[in-house]
Design a protein around this motif. Structure first.
Motif, PDB file in Angstrom:
ATOM      1  N   VAL A 130       0.842  -1.203   0.000  1.00 49.55           N
ATOM      2  CA  VAL A 130       0.000   0.000   0.000  1.00 49.55           C
ATOM      3  C   VAL A 130       0.879   1.256   0.000  1.00 49.55           C
ATOM      4  O   VAL A 130       0.637   2.206  -0.756  1.00 49.55           O
ATOM      5  CB  VAL A 130      -0.955  -0.008   1.211  1.00 49.55           C
ATOM      6  N   LYS A 131       1.920   1.255   0.828  1.00 50.42           N
ATOM      7  CA  LYS A 131       2.840   2.399   0.892  1.00 50.42           C
ATOM      8  C   LYS A 131       3.531   2.624  -0.450  1.00 50.42           C
ATOM      9  O   LYS A 131       3.623   3.767  -0.940  1.00 50.42           O
ATOM     10  CB  LYS A 131       3.871   2.151   1.993  1.00 50.42           C
ATOM     11  N   ARG A 132       4.013   1.552  -1.053  1.00 52.08           N
ATOM     12  CA  ARG A 132       4.728   1.680  -2.323  1.00 52.08           C
ATOM     13  C   ARG A 132       3.797   2.119  -3.462  1.00 52.08           C
ATOM     14  O   ARG A 132       4.209   2.845  -4.375  1.00 52.08           O
ATOM     15  CB  ARG A 132       5.421   0.364  -2.672  1.00 52.08           C
ATOM     16  N   LEU A 133       2.544   1.695  -3.409  1.00 48.82           N
ATOM     17  CA  LEU A 133       1.591   2.139  -4.424  1.00 48.82           C
ATOM     18  C   LEU A 133       1.363   3.639  -4.340  1.00 48.82           C
ATOM     19  O   LEU A 133       1.285   4.332  -5.366  1.00 48.82           O
ATOM     20  CB  LEU A 133       0.261   1.394  -4.270  1.00 48.82           C
ATOM     21  N   GLU A 135       3.484   5.809  -3.219  1.00 42.86           N
ATOM     22  CA  GLU A 135       4.705   6.441  -3.703  1.00 42.86           C
ATOM     23  C   GLU A 135       4.766   6.418  -5.230  1.00 42.86           C
ATOM     24  O   GLU A 135       5.202   7.388  -5.861  1.00 42.86           O
ATOM     25  CB  GLU A 135       5.928   5.747  -3.108  1.00 42.86           C
ATOM     26  N   GLN A 136       4.340   5.294  -5.831  1.00 46.33           N
ATOM     27  CA  GLN A 136       4.336   5.206  -7.288  1.00 46.33           C
ATOM     28  C   GLN A 136       3.340   6.198  -7.885  1.00 46.33           C
ATOM     29  O   GLN A 136       3.624   6.836  -8.910  1.00 46.33           O
ATOM     30  CB  GLN A 136       3.990   3.778  -7.733  1.00 46.33           C
ATOM     31  N   GLU A 137       2.205   6.353  -7.254  1.00 42.03           N
ATOM     32  CA  GLU A 137       1.221   7.328  -7.726  1.00 42.03           C
ATOM     33  C   GLU A 137       1.793   8.743  -7.686  1.00 42.03           C
ATOM     34  O   GLU A 137       1.587   9.538  -8.617  1.00 42.03           O
ATOM     35  CB  GLU A 137      -0.045   7.234  -6.868  1.00 42.03           C
ATOM     36  N   ALA A 138       2.505   9.062  -6.610  1.00 37.07           N
ATOM     37  CA  ALA A 138       3.132  10.382  -6.509  1.00 37.07           C
ATOM     38  C   ALA A 138       4.176  10.573  -7.606  1.00 37.07           C
ATOM     39  O   ALA A 138       4.302  11.665  -8.185  1.00 37.07           O
ATOM     40  CB  ALA A 138       3.760  10.558  -5.126  1.00 37.07           C
ATOM     41  N   ARG A 201      10.578   3.544 -11.787  1.00 39.86           N
ATOM     42  CA  ARG A 201      10.330   4.221 -13.054  1.00 39.86           C
ATOM     43  C   ARG A 201       8.846   4.559 -13.223  1.00 39.86           C
ATOM     44  O   ARG A 201       7.979   3.850 -12.704  1.00 39.86           O
ATOM     45  CB  ARG A 201      10.785   3.353 -14.244  1.00 39.86           C
ATOM     46  N   VAL A 202       8.577   5.592 -13.974  1.00 39.33           N
ATOM     47  CA  VAL A 202       7.209   5.948 -14.362  1.00 39.33           C
ATOM     48  C   VAL A 202       6.764   4.977 -15.454  1.00 39.33           C
ATOM     49  O   VAL A 202       7.498   4.747 -16.423  1.00 39.33           O
ATOM     50  CB  VAL A 202       7.153   7.398 -14.888  1.00 39.33           C
ATOM     51  N   LEU A 203       5.569   4.395 -15.304  1.00 40.11           N
ATOM     52  CA  LEU A 203       5.053   3.476 -16.317  1.00 40.11           C
ATOM     53  C   LEU A 203       4.225   4.241 -17.342  1.00 40.11           C
ATOM     54  O   LEU A 203       3.289   4.966 -16.998  1.00 40.11           O
ATOM     55  CB  LEU A 203       4.176   2.399 -15.676  1.00 40.11           C
ATOM     56  N   LEU A 204       4.559   4.055 -18.607  1.00 40.89           N
ATOM     57  CA  LEU A 204       3.790   4.605 -19.716  1.00 40.89           C
ATOM     58  C   LEU A 204       3.448   3.458 -20.653  1.00 40.89           C
ATOM     59  O   LEU A 204       4.312   2.642 -20.991  1.00 40.89           O
ATOM     60  CB  LEU A 204       4.591   5.671 -20.464  1.00 40.89           C
ATOM     61  N   VAL A 205       2.188   3.392 -21.069  1.00 42.51           N
ATOM     62  CA  VAL A 205       1.711   2.279 -21.889  1.00 42.51           C
ATOM     63  C   VAL A 205       1.383   2.778 -23.282  1.00 42.51           C
ATOM     64  O   VAL A 205       0.623   3.747 -23.455  1.00 42.51           O
ATOM     65  CB  VAL A 205       0.468   1.621 -21.252  1.00 42.51           C
ATOM     66  N   ASP A 206       1.953   2.133 -24.282  1.00 42.58           N
ATOM     67  CA  ASP A 206       1.632   2.434 -25.668  1.00 42.58           C
ATOM     68  C   ASP A 206       0.153   2.154 -25.904  1.00 42.58           C
ATOM     69  O   ASP A 206      -0.322   1.051 -25.605  1.00 42.58           O
ATOM     70  CB  ASP A 206       2.494   1.565 -26.581  1.00 42.58           C
ATOM     71  N   GLY A 223      -4.824  11.635 -10.782  1.00 40.93           N
ATOM     72  CA  GLY A 223      -4.164  12.864 -11.196  1.00 40.93           C
ATOM     73  C   GLY A 223      -3.042  12.677 -12.186  1.00 40.93           C
ATOM     74  O   GLY A 223      -2.196  13.558 -12.345  1.00 40.93           O
ATOM     75  N   ALA A 224      -2.993  11.524 -12.866  1.00 42.26           N
ATOM     76  CA  ALA A 224      -1.917  11.253 -13.821  1.00 42.26           C
ATOM     77  C   ALA A 224      -2.436  10.319 -14.897  1.00 42.26           C
ATOM     78  O   ALA A 224      -3.477   9.677 -14.744  1.00 42.26           O
ATOM     79  CB  ALA A 224      -0.706  10.631 -13.118  1.00 42.26           C
TER      80      ALA A 224
END
Length: 569
Positions: A130-133, A135-138, A201-206, A223-224
């Motif tokens: 939950v904590k890491r999620l 952080e990833q959202e931020a 890393r930031v995840l970006l999906v084609d 928000g992203a």
């Protein structure tokens, strides 16, 4: 929202409490839950409140109140009681902190409605996950598309600038290029997200051909966006930026490279699979952009990397929970698809006592149905007691009246052909069940042909995957990624039918076996030890870790399991 009322016999004195036994917590299953018991414990309190409500208005009138005041008082008090009851019985729509509040519920109804249709989570998220999620959202909000760091990073990528380190602005990126069928792409999305979590890393999906991503899934990050604004150049395993080429032929040198390409197709070369063993400190951290192209589930392969093992253990103390938790966090169908799911479920599956899912996948180019596949399905159902036995009357026995409270079984069949569903339905149409059960057999669609990245086709497929996740038990075809995703979302260890190499031959015997866990099978894991990286020396990686085992349906495939709870999901 519908509710089931307890209709058990009761005396006249029990009537006030009987109508209060309304099941708010599970409005779609037709089953009683602890909510009813909770309401019964409050029956005396409710009775007292009713007395107060009925006696207070006359007192208000005697004390000079007008006739309007008691009516308003009664209405507001009853509304308060109802809202308190609803809040007390509300489902955990945030799934133990896996999800966050604040999304527009109208824009993506499935995110907060799905818990009312699914059973309880098979595995709860760990506090560390939950904590890491969060952080990833931020990170996604700070560095994703539309931000200044992203604008600078994308400009460096376009201009060919290669002298920047990988952590410029504290932002680095993982771009997923997924392909093949929808099941493969969903496994790839969960895998890439896991890799992004592990590597910061930031995840970006084609978006894919035809921009099907937005038609299928809601945005997962508050928000992203996770959608890549522009397509990347089509890449192959022989590209100079490929990880295998960099690791083997360039000795890890990234000089002159704008990005590193990770080719993890199920048939990738051993050199490309070295990425499973990269600790992200050798040279990947020096590259701001990593592009991954995969069609498979990567979690078992990542488990061999010593650099990730401790982190994976903290994220997922239950080793068999990775895909279940990540998919329930990440993959929310859009409103159009969710409407298809709920309408079909409420019409055909909701009121059944038991729901059995059978996703059928036939790996044959002729597209004709095979009797051996039908025989295998029926043999598996009989062997594992998944479907009611058919009565053997020895003749045309007169049909009996349906017994009161006869158990009902709804069978959900998915596949490209309608012949299997029609054949199973005919079994229970032409013969009675031995135990008096009522069996109905349903199939939402039969497209006949599989078409990749065709929006309408994918939308139906995704609706059927989610319908499968709402069943109680699942039988899947061996090698079927479609089936893997369905049972993974549900949190079920399925029954796996062994894939025949020749469909013209008799069905395999035994027909199926119970899977050791709810996790999908990885079809292209590494075949060497990460500690040695001897890619030319093939080893049995299925014995290196106690929680990574060979798949039931593919001898060279690997899957995660929790030895302490095998088959108990």
């Amino acid at each position: 929202m519908d509710a089931d009322v307890d209709t058990r016999s009761a005396g006249a004195g029990d009537e006030p409490s009987r109508w209060l036994e309304i099941e708010e917590a599970s409005p779609f299953t037709g089953k009683k839950t602890a909510a009813a018991a909770s309401v019964r414990r409050w029956s005396m309190v409710n009775a007292t409140l009713v007395v107060v409500i009925m006696t207070t208005p006359p007192l208000l009138v005697l004390l000079g109140g007008g006739l309007g005041a008691p009516a308003v008082w009664i209405k507001s008090t009853v509304a308060s009681i109802g809202s308190q009851s609803q809040r007390g019985n509300k489902k955990d729509v945030l799934l133990g902190g896996l999800l966050v509040p604040g999304f527009d519920e109208q824009a993506c109804a499935s995110r907060y409605q799905a818990p009312y249709y699914h059973k309880s989570m098979a595995r709860r998220p760990s506090p560390y996950l939950v904590k890491r999620l969060r952080e990833q959202e931020a990170l996604q909000r700070r560095c994703g598309p539309g931000t200044e760091p992203y604008a600078r990073a994308s400009e460096r990528l376009r201009s060919g600038e290669t002298d920047a380190t990988g952590d410029v602005d504290g932002c680095s990126y993982l771009v997923l290029i997924s392909y093949r069928g929808l099941g493969n792409r969903m496994l790839a999305m969960a895998s890439a997200f896991l890799y992004a979590l592990l590597t910061g890393r930031v995840l970006l999906v084609d978006p894919g051909l035809g921009n099907t991503l937005a038609d299928l899934f809601c945005e997962p990050f508050p928000g992203a966006t996770w959608a890549l604004p522009a397509d990347f150049t089509e890449l192959g395993e022989g590209a100079p930026e490929s990880y295998g080429n960099v690791a083997v032929n360039r000795s890890g040198s990234v000089a002159g490279l704008r990005f590193v390409y990770l080719h993890l197709d199920h048939a990738a070369s051993p050199a490309s699979r070295l990425v499973y063993c990269d600790d992200h400190r050798q040279f990947l951290h020096r590259v701001q952009w990593a592009v991954i192209r995969t069609d498979q589930y990567m979690a078992p392969g990542l488990s061999f990397n010593p650099a990730y093992q401790e982190e994976l253990g903290r994220l997922f103390p239950r080793k068999d929970s990775v895909f279940h938790l990540l998919s329930r966090y990440l993959l929310h169908p859009t409103n159009g698809i969710w409407g298809m799911v709920t309408r079909y479920y409420n019409s055909y599956l909701r009121n059944a006592d038991e729901r059995l899912g059978i996703p059928i996948r036939v790996f044959d180019g002729s597209r004709k149905p095979f009797q051996s596949v039908l025989d295998q399905i029926l043999a598996c159902a009989s062997q594992e007691h998944l479907l009611p036995a058919v009565a053997s009357t020895g003749g045309a026995a007169p049909p009996a009246l349906p017994a009161a409270g006869a158990r009902s079984v709804a069978v959900l069949v998915t596949g490209l052909s309608s012949w299997y569903q029609e054949s199973i339905r005919e079994v229970y149409w032409t013969s009675a069940t031995a135990g008096g059960e009522v069996v109905s057999v349903h199939q939402p669609s039969h497209e006949e042909y599989q078409i990749w990245f065709y929006s309408k086709h994918d939308m139906k497929a995704l609706a059927e995957i989610y319908l499968l996740s709402l069943t109680d038990r699942i039988v899947i075809s061996g090698w079927s990624t479609f089936g893997y995703v369905g049972h993974g979302l549900a949190g079920h260890a399925p029954w796996v039918m062994f894939r025949p190499m020749n469909y013209s031959e008799p069905a395999p015997s035994p027909a199926c076996t119970r899977a050791m866990s709810m996790e999908p099978c990885s079809h292209g894991p590494p075949s060497f030890e990460c500690t040695r990286k001897e890619i030319d020396k093939v080893v049995d990686t299925g014995v290196l870790l106690p929680h990574v085992r060979p798949c039931e349906d593919m001898s060279w495939g690997l899957k995660l399991t929790d030895p302490a709870v095998e088959n108990k999901v």
